[in-house]
Enzyme design. Structure first.
Site, short mmCIF file in Angstrom:
data_model
loop_
_atom_site.label_atom_id
_atom_site.label_comp_id
_atom_site.label_asym_id
_atom_site.label_seq_id
_atom_site.Cartn_x
_atom_site.Cartn_y
_atom_site.Cartn_z
CB THR A 53 13.39 -20.10 -3.05
OG1 THR A 53 12.91 -21.28 -3.72
CG2 THR A 53 12.24 -19.38 -2.39
CB SER A 54 13.34 -20.63 -8.63
OG SER A 54 13.53 -21.99 -8.28
CB CYS B 10 27.43 -50.01 2.67
SG CYS B 10 26.89 -50.71 4.22
CG HIS C 254 15.60 -29.76 -0.22
ND1 HIS C 254 15.65 -28.88 -1.28
CD2 HIS C 254 14.31 -30.15 -0.12
CE1 HIS C 254 14.42 -28.75 -1.80
NE2 HIS C 254 13.59 -29.50 -1.11
CB CYS D 78 25.15 -54.49 2.36
SG CYS D 78 24.59 -52.86 1.83
CG ASP E 291 24.17 -22.93 2.62
OD1 ASP E 291 23.58 -22.84 3.71
OD2 ASP E 291 23.87 -22.24 1.62
N PRO F 113 27.03 -20.95 -5.68
CG PRO F 113 27.61 -22.54 -7.30
CD PRO F 113 28.07 -21.94 -6.01
CG ASP F 114 21.11 -19.41 -8.25
OD1 ASP F 114 21.77 -19.81 -9.22
OD2 ASP F 114 20.34 -18.43 -8.31
CG PHE F 115 20.20 -25.54 -7.41
CD1 PHE F 115 20.97 -26.69 -7.49
CD2 PHE F 115 19.92 -25.01 -6.16
CE1 PHE F 115 21.43 -27.32 -6.35
CE2 PHE F 115 20.37 -25.64 -5.01
CZ PHE F 115 21.13 -26.79 -5.11
NE ARG F 116 15.17 -25.39 -10.82
CZ ARG F 116 15.41 -25.96 -9.63
NH1 ARG F 116 15.84 -25.22 -8.62
NH2 ARG F 116 15.23 -27.25 -9.45
CB CYS G 35 21.85 -52.39 4.50
SG CYS G 35 23.34 -51.58 5.13
CD GLN H 293 13.69 -24.45 -1.62
OE1 GLN H 293 13.37 -25.07 -2.62
NE2 GLN H 293 13.68 -23.14 -1.58
CG ASN H 294 19.79 -22.69 0.85
OD1 ASN H 294 19.21 -23.05 -0.19
ND2 ASN H 294 19.90 -21.42 1.19
P1 OAD Z 1 17.07 -21.79 -7.52
O1 OAD Z 1 18.42 -21.71 -8.13
O2 OAD Z 1 16.03 -22.57 -8.24
O3 OAD Z 1 16.48 -20.32 -7.31
C1 OAD Z 1 17.24 -19.29 -6.72
C2 OAD Z 1 16.45 -17.99 -6.82
O4 OAD Z 1 17.15 -17.00 -6.09
C3 OAD Z 1 16.27 -17.49 -8.25
O5 OAD Z 1 14.96 -17.02 -8.43
C4 OAD Z 1 17.30 -16.33 -8.33
O6 OAD Z 1 16.90 -15.31 -9.22
C5 OAD Z 1 17.29 -15.85 -6.91
N1 OAD Z 1 18.53 -15.18 -6.46
C6 OAD Z 1 19.83 -15.49 -6.72
N2 OAD Z 1 20.66 -14.68 -6.05
C7 OAD Z 1 19.89 -13.82 -5.34
C8 OAD Z 1 20.15 -12.73 -4.43
N3 OAD Z 1 21.40 -12.35 -4.11
N4 OAD Z 1 19.08 -12.09 -3.91
C9 OAD Z 1 17.82 -12.43 -4.23
N5 OAD Z 1 17.52 -13.45 -5.06
C10 OAD Z 1 18.52 -14.14 -5.60
O7 OAD Z 1 17.29 -22.33 -6.03
P2 OAD Z 1 16.19 -22.97 -5.05
O8 OAD Z 1 14.88 -22.33 -5.22
O9 OAD Z 1 16.80 -22.98 -3.69
O10 OAD Z 1 17.12 -29.30 -4.46
O11 OAD Z 1 16.14 -24.46 -5.60
C11 OAD Z 1 15.33 -25.39 -4.98
C12 OAD Z 1 15.91 -26.78 -5.03
O12 OAD Z 1 16.26 -27.13 -6.37
C13 OAD Z 1 17.22 -26.92 -4.29
O13 OAD Z 1 17.05 -27.13 -2.90
C14 OAD Z 1 17.82 -28.14 -4.93
C15 OAD Z 1 17.52 -27.84 -6.37
O14 OAD Z 1 17.41 -28.92 -7.21
C16 OAD Z 1 17.68 -30.51 -4.51
O15 OAD Z 1 18.75 -30.69 -4.96
C17 OAD Z 1 16.83 -31.60 -3.97
#
Ligand code: OAD
Length: 270
Positions: free
Chosen positions: A203-204, A163, A131, A166, A114, A38-41, A142, A111-112
């Protein structure tokens, strides 16, 4: 302008012209959703929409260093699902590998966590895991390193690792909110000045400093966004190309036009 028009055909023509020698790539969670991660947002399927069970004050807290210090349990509970190992690269990852095979990949900033870029065969010295990753882990007090296999056992059992020196908390070296970016990230930023093309995929563009890389390429460098929705400031430069859709579909179209269709199939099936 470098491109004849703001479409994929013009990008293909540019790549074929031989003038496009260094292609930089920025990846986010959207390039791995078709691998089953899954993505994040994304509103319903994203990780942040599905964390209610962890009882967090707000979703991002699970990746915040200060929250982790006060309560590491939610992260450990989630880490089990995040652990790499059960997933295989997507055609999008294989496409990045093809760029390297053709000698035109500058750096792939991801940013991934995986590690699917590595699994797809992108040369490690071309990947910047901005990341971090689950490859190593340290005590947050420590700094002592901690055994990888032991950590995996903790994560699988759902227990927090401490740890051995410590008793501080052990955390995989993925970058949390509130932590510094890896040295490799900072070292690679100046290279963006040499970019002939930038591809931003899945990426968003909401998390900084990563998102700001997109504005660090020279004005003469065309930028292509491949994403389900429009993000960042794409469209504000005369050579910006916006391709809305799934990255796998867009990459397949691109490879077809480039004459790399067969290569993509071979690279992906391997
Ligand atoms: P997001 O979940 O914020 O954004 C993913 C983007 O990809 C969104 O705009 C979706 O619409 C799009 N998307 C999903 N599936 C897709 C597909 N098959 N083809 C094209 N677009 C698709 O994920 P990131 O931008 O990677 O950091 O999030 C950035 C950072 O926020 C992550 O590295 C993580 C998170 O908090 C940390 O945890 C430090």
């Amino acid at each position: 302008e470098v491109l004849e028009s703001r479409d994929l055909q013009s990008v293909v023509k540019y790549i074929k012209s031989g003038k496009c020698k260094r292609i930089f790539v920025m990846l986010g969670a959207g390039v791995s959703t078709t691998a089953g991660i899954p993505d994040f947002r994304s509103p319903e399927t994203g990780l942040y929409a599905n964390l209610a069970r962890l009882d967090l004050p707000y979703p991002e807290a699970v990746f915040e260093i200060n929250f982790f210090r006060s309560n590491p349990v939610p992260f450990y509970a989630l880490a089990r699902e995040l652990l790499p190992g059960h997933f295989r690269p997507t055609p999008t990852h294989s496409f990045v590998r093809l760029l390297a095979d053709h000698g035109v990949l500058g750096i792939c900033f991801t940013q991934n966590i995986d590690t699917l870029e590595r699994l797809a065969g992108v040369p490690p010295n071309r990947i910047v895991e901005a990341h971090g990753s689950f490859a190593t882990q340290h005590c947050i007090e420590c700094g002592a390193s901690y055994d990888n296999e032991k950590l995996r056992q903790h994560i699988k059992a759902g227990t927090v690792a401490y740890c051995e020196r410590c008793h501080g908390l052990v955390k995989p070296d993925i970058v949390f909110f509130g932590e510094a970016m890896p040295m490799a990230f900072h070292r690679s930023i100046p290279l963006l000045q040499t970019a002939d093309l930038l591809l931003v995929m899945g990426t968003s563009l909401t998390v900084h400093p990563f998102a700001s890389l997109a504005s660090m390429v020279p004005d003469r460098c065309p930028r292509v966004l491949m994403n389900l929705d429009a993000v960042g400031d794409f469209g504000c430069r005369s050579d910006d190309v916006i391709c809305l859709g799934k990255t796998d579909d867009i990459v397949r179209d691109l490879c077809k036009e480039l004459g790399w269709e067969e290569e993509l199939n071979i690279a992906w099936k391997k």
